[in-house]
Design a protein around this motif. Sequence first.
Motif, PDB file in Angstrom:
ATOM      1  N   SER A  60       0.877  -1.173   0.000  1.00  0.00           N
ATOM      2  CA  SER A  60       0.000   0.000   0.000  1.00  0.00           C
ATOM      3  C   SER A  60       0.912   1.219   0.000  1.00  0.00           C
ATOM      4  CB  SER A  60      -0.907   0.007   1.231  1.00  0.00           C
ATOM      5  OG  SER A  60      -1.800  -1.095   1.201  1.00  0.00           O
ATOM      6  N   LEU A  61       0.795   2.037  -1.026  1.00  0.00           N
ATOM      7  CA  LEU A  61       1.716   3.152  -1.214  1.00  0.00           C
ATOM      8  C   LEU A  61       0.987   4.487  -1.155  1.00  0.00           C
ATOM      9  CD1 LEU A  61       3.777   1.692  -4.205  1.00  0.00           C
ATOM     10  CD2 LEU A  61       4.455   1.767  -1.794  1.00  0.00           C
ATOM     11  N   PRO A  62       1.679   5.538  -0.759  1.00  0.00           N
ATOM     12  CA  PRO A  62       1.067   6.869  -0.722  1.00  0.00           C
ATOM     13  C   PRO A  62       0.514   7.261  -2.093  1.00  0.00           C
ATOM     14  CG  PRO A  62       3.212   6.884   0.366  1.00  0.00           C
ATOM     15  CD  PRO A  62       3.094   5.555  -0.314  1.00  0.00           C
ATOM     16  N   GLY A  63      -0.690   7.790  -2.094  1.00  0.00           N
ATOM     17  CA  GLY A  63      -1.295   8.254  -3.328  1.00  0.00           C
ATOM     18  C   GLY A  63      -2.069   7.215  -4.106  1.00  0.00           C
ATOM     19  N   CYS A  64      -1.991   5.957  -3.692  1.00  0.00           N
ATOM     20  CA  CYS A  64      -2.673   4.877  -4.418  1.00  0.00           C
ATOM     21  C   CYS A  64      -4.040   4.594  -3.789  1.00  0.00           C
ATOM     22  CB  CYS A  64      -1.828   3.607  -4.419  1.00  0.00           C
ATOM     23  SG  CYS A  64      -0.313   3.760  -5.398  1.00  0.00           S
ATOM     24  N   SER A  65      -5.016   4.305  -4.634  1.00  0.00           N
ATOM     25  CA  SER A  65      -6.378   4.073  -4.174  1.00  0.00           C
ATOM     26  C   SER A  65      -6.575   2.696  -3.571  1.00  0.00           C
ATOM     27  CB  SER A  65      -7.359   4.262  -5.334  1.00  0.00           C
ATOM     28  OG  SER A  65      -7.075   3.341  -6.389  1.00  0.00           O
ATOM     29  N   SER A  66      -5.697   1.767  -3.896  1.00  0.00           N
ATOM     30  CA  SER A  66      -5.793   0.405  -3.365  1.00  0.00           C
ATOM     31  C   SER A  66      -4.402  -0.205  -3.333  1.00  0.00           C
ATOM     32  CB  SER A  66      -6.732  -0.445  -4.221  1.00  0.00           C
ATOM     33  OG  SER A  66      -6.220  -0.581  -5.540  1.00  0.00           O
ATOM     34  N   GLN A  84      -4.761  -4.471  -9.429  1.00  0.00           N
ATOM     35  CA  GLN A  84      -5.371  -5.670 -10.002  1.00  0.00           C
ATOM     36  C   GLN A  84      -6.274  -5.335 -11.186  1.00  0.00           C
ATOM     37  OE1 GLN A  84      -4.852  -8.907  -9.419  1.00  0.00           O
ATOM     38  NE2 GLN A  84      -6.317  -9.372 -11.069  1.00  0.00           N
ATOM     39  N   SER A  85      -6.853  -4.153 -11.193  1.00  0.00           N
ATOM     40  CA  SER A  85      -7.747  -3.773 -12.287  1.00  0.00           C
ATOM     41  C   SER A  85      -7.008  -3.626 -13.611  1.00  0.00           C
ATOM     42  CB  SER A  85      -8.473  -2.470 -11.941  1.00  0.00           C
ATOM     43  OG  SER A  85      -9.335  -2.655 -10.829  1.00  0.00           O
ATOM     44  N   VAL A  86      -5.692  -3.428 -13.549  1.00  0.00           N
ATOM     45  CA  VAL A  86      -4.904  -3.379 -14.790  1.00  0.00           C
ATOM     46  C   VAL A  86      -4.970  -4.737 -15.484  1.00  0.00           C
ATOM     47  CG1 VAL A  86      -2.610  -3.086 -15.786  1.00  0.00           C
ATOM     48  CG2 VAL A  86      -3.350  -1.595 -13.928  1.00  0.00           C
ATOM     49  N   ILE A  87      -4.878  -5.807 -14.705  1.00  0.00           N
ATOM     50  CA  ILE A  87      -4.919  -7.165 -15.261  1.00  0.00           C
ATOM     51  C   ILE A  87      -6.247  -7.399 -15.971  1.00  0.00           C
ATOM     52  CG2 ILE A  87      -4.717  -9.624 -14.746  1.00  0.00           C
ATOM     53  CD1 ILE A  87      -2.168  -7.994 -14.240  1.00  0.00           C
ATOM     54  N   GLU A 142      -3.002   2.595 -11.131  1.00  0.00           N
ATOM     55  CA  GLU A 142      -1.671   2.630 -10.535  1.00  0.00           C
ATOM     56  C   GLU A 142      -0.796   1.429 -10.907  1.00  0.00           C
ATOM     57  OE1 GLU A 142      -4.487   2.542  -8.686  1.00  0.00           O
ATOM     58  OE2 GLU A 142      -4.600   4.281  -7.350  1.00  0.00           O
ATOM     59  N   LYS A 143       0.448   1.714 -11.183  1.00  0.00           N
ATOM     60  CA  LYS A 143       1.503   0.700 -11.312  1.00  0.00           C
ATOM     61  C   LYS A 143       2.770   1.316 -10.721  1.00  0.00           C
ATOM     62  CE  LYS A 143       0.480   2.659 -15.472  1.00  0.00           C
ATOM     63  NZ  LYS A 143      -0.902   2.893 -15.967  1.00  0.00           N
ATOM     64  N   SER A 144       3.564   0.505 -10.062  1.00  0.00           N
ATOM     65  CA  SER A 144       4.722   1.047  -9.359  1.00  0.00           C
ATOM     66  C   SER A 144       5.941   0.168  -9.556  1.00  0.00           C
ATOM     67  CB  SER A 144       4.418   1.183  -7.862  1.00  0.00           C
ATOM     68  OG  SER A 144       5.486   1.835  -7.189  1.00  0.00           O
ATOM     69  N   LEU A 145       7.061   0.813  -9.794  1.00  0.00           N
ATOM     70  CA  LEU A 145       8.344   0.117  -9.899  1.00  0.00           C
ATOM     71  C   LEU A 145       9.115   0.365  -8.614  1.00  0.00           C
ATOM     72  CD1 LEU A 145      10.379  -1.417 -11.804  1.00  0.00           C
ATOM     73  CD2 LEU A 145      11.369   0.839 -12.236  1.00  0.00           C
ATOM     74  N   GLN A 146       9.468  -0.701  -7.926  1.00  0.00           N
ATOM     75  CA  GLN A 146      10.288  -0.578  -6.729  1.00  0.00           C
ATOM     76  C   GLN A 146      11.726  -0.914  -7.077  1.00  0.00           C
ATOM     77  OE1 GLN A 146       9.413  -3.251  -3.470  1.00  0.00           O
ATOM     78  NE2 GLN A 146      10.877  -2.254  -2.095  1.00  0.00           N
ATOM     79  N   ILE A 147      12.626  -0.018  -6.762  1.00  0.00           N
ATOM     80  CA  ILE A 147      14.059  -0.239  -6.922  1.00  0.00           C
ATOM     81  C   ILE A 147      14.669  -0.350  -5.531  1.00  0.00           C
ATOM     82  CG2 ILE A 147      16.249   0.791  -7.668  1.00  0.00           C
ATOM     83  CD1 ILE A 147      14.728   2.127  -9.948  1.00  0.00           C
ATOM     84  N   VAL A 148      15.436  -1.391  -5.306  1.00  0.00           N
ATOM     85  CA  VAL A 148      16.118  -1.568  -4.028  1.00  0.00           C
ATOM     86  C   VAL A 148      17.623  -1.542  -4.287  1.00  0.00           C
ATOM     87  CG1 VAL A 148      16.422  -3.021  -1.994  1.00  0.00           C
ATOM     88  CG2 VAL A 148      14.215  -3.008  -3.190  1.00  0.00           C
ATOM     89  N   LEU A 149      18.294  -0.534  -3.758  1.00  0.00           N
ATOM     90  CA  LEU A 149      19.730  -0.406  -3.988  1.00  0.00           C
ATOM     91  C   LEU A 149      20.489  -1.502  -3.252  1.00  0.00           C
ATOM     92  CD1 LEU A 149      20.183   3.467  -3.572  1.00  0.00           C
ATOM     93  CD2 LEU A 149      19.520   2.163  -5.603  1.00  0.00           C
ATOM     94  N   VAL A 150      21.491  -2.058  -3.908  1.00  0.00           N
ATOM     95  CA  VAL A 150      22.310  -3.078  -3.261  1.00  0.00           C
ATOM     96  C   VAL A 150      23.733  -2.574  -3.027  1.00  0.00           C
ATOM     97  CG1 VAL A 150      20.957  -4.995  -4.152  1.00  0.00           C
ATOM     98  CG2 VAL A 150      22.900  -4.173  -5.472  1.00  0.00           C
ATOM     99  N   THR A 163       5.860   5.529  -8.996  1.00  0.00           N
ATOM    100  CA  THR A 163       4.468   5.088  -9.089  1.00  0.00           C
ATOM    101  C   THR A 163       3.693   5.935 -10.088  1.00  0.00           C
ATOM    102  OG1 THR A 163       4.520   4.404  -6.758  1.00  0.00           O
ATOM    103  CG2 THR A 163       2.355   4.635  -7.789  1.00  0.00           C
ATOM    104  N   TRP A 164       3.269   5.284 -11.179  1.00  0.00           N
ATOM    105  CA  TRP A 164       2.474   5.959 -12.193  1.00  0.00           C
ATOM    106  C   TRP A 164       1.000   5.892 -11.789  1.00  0.00           C
ATOM    107  CZ3 TRP A 164       6.623   2.829 -13.142  1.00  0.00           C
ATOM    108  CH2 TRP A 164       7.670   3.360 -13.927  1.00  0.00           C
ATOM    109  N   LEU A 165       0.388   7.058 -11.520  1.00  0.00           N
ATOM    110  CA  LEU A 165      -1.038   7.091 -11.194  1.00  0.00           C
ATOM    111  C   LEU A 165      -1.869   7.044 -12.467  1.00  0.00           C
ATOM    112  CD1 LEU A 165      -1.156   9.787  -8.365  1.00  0.00           C
ATOM    113  CD2 LEU A 165      -0.859   7.311  -8.168  1.00  0.00           C
ATOM    114  N   ASP A 166      -1.367   7.683 -13.492  1.00  0.00           N
ATOM    115  CA  ASP A 166      -1.939   7.630 -14.834  1.00  0.00           C
ATOM    116  C   ASP A 166      -0.788   7.936 -15.789  1.00  0.00           C
ATOM    117  OD1 ASP A 166      -1.763  10.541 -15.325  1.00  0.00           O
ATOM    118  OD2 ASP A 166      -3.433  10.723 -13.941  1.00  0.00           O
ATOM    119  N   PRO A 167      -0.991   7.889 -17.084  1.00  0.00           N
ATOM    120  CA  PRO A 167       0.139   8.047 -18.011  1.00  0.00           C
ATOM    121  C   PRO A 167       0.936   9.346 -17.869  1.00  0.00           C
ATOM    122  CG  PRO A 167      -1.731   7.114 -19.163  1.00  0.00           C
ATOM    123  CD  PRO A 167      -2.226   7.506 -17.802  1.00  0.00           C
ATOM    124  N   SER A 168       0.339  10.398 -17.350  1.00  0.00           N
ATOM    125  CA  SER A 168       1.045  11.678 -17.279  1.00  0.00           C
ATOM    126  C   SER A 168       1.415  12.116 -15.862  1.00  0.00           C
ATOM    127  CB  SER A 168       0.192  12.785 -17.933  1.00  0.00           C
ATOM    128  OG  SER A 168      -1.017  12.963 -17.224  1.00  0.00           O
TER     129      SER A 168
END
Length: 281
Positions: free
Chosen positions: A92-98, A128-131, A161-169, A221-226
């Motif tokens: 659950s991320l800030p700004g996301c509806s679900s 999940q609605s993207v699927i 919403e779609k989100s890419l998580q990057i974890v630095l190593v 995190t992309w909320l919409d394309p723009s």
Amino acid sequence: MAGVRTASSPIWLSATTPSTNRDSKPRIRFPCGISISIFLSKSYIISPLSAVTCKTQFSPQAAASSSSSSSVGSAEYIEEPTTNVKFEQSVSLPGCSSSLSLIGTGYREKVFAIIGVKVYAAGLYLNQSVIDKLSPWKGRSAAELQDDSSLFHSIFQAPLEKSLQIVLVRDVDGKTFWDALDEAIAPRIKSPTSVDDSALSKFRSTFQGRPLKKGTFIFLTWLDPSKMLVCVSADGLPSTVDATIESMNVTSSLFDVFFGESPVSSTLKASVANGLAMMLR
């Protein structure tokens, strides 16, 4: 960007040719802070074949019983086995509806001569609605999905919403991280507008002068394309938004860096395609 070495490029980012003197052993020295350009540069990446054969693909159906997943409290994790970075199956991320669900994970490895240096792990999360909007691709194989640019275009265009998580190593300073992002994005924006320049300036200020330690989470995190949110946290999942980027050119270029025809992490894209194939059976 990729494959182009400028005069100012650090010497440790250039291709190193092993010595042909059989009486000597090649020695490769890396500075304490390897340039973040290895995070995003396509140069010298391991071959797609060897990347796909690594155990980085994620099966949503098998996640619950996967031996690489563990439970901490009520949160379940999937481990990216090459870097041993653990990703929560749902966040659950800030700004996301679900909450968003993990679709696939991968890693970025930079090869210097004969030495492979792992620089980050990454995971893609989707609403999940993207699927539900991907029914035209039902029954397709993972290989077919991976090579289908229209699939990833549809995922990006979905106003969900779609989100890419990057974890630095490894540790890296914020300026170097931004320079690498800018190097990846800039060539994809052919004619920047004032809106693009303003978005890039805000994006830059998020990382300038900010030390990024090993283990830092960066969520794009992309909320919409723009519209895209940037969240950075050195202590688990973020609770606040660091920046809001509003520029179609910038947000689409960044998505293309990871899921376009020449992704910087072929393992991530392959894993996402595998996860989608399982979900679209």
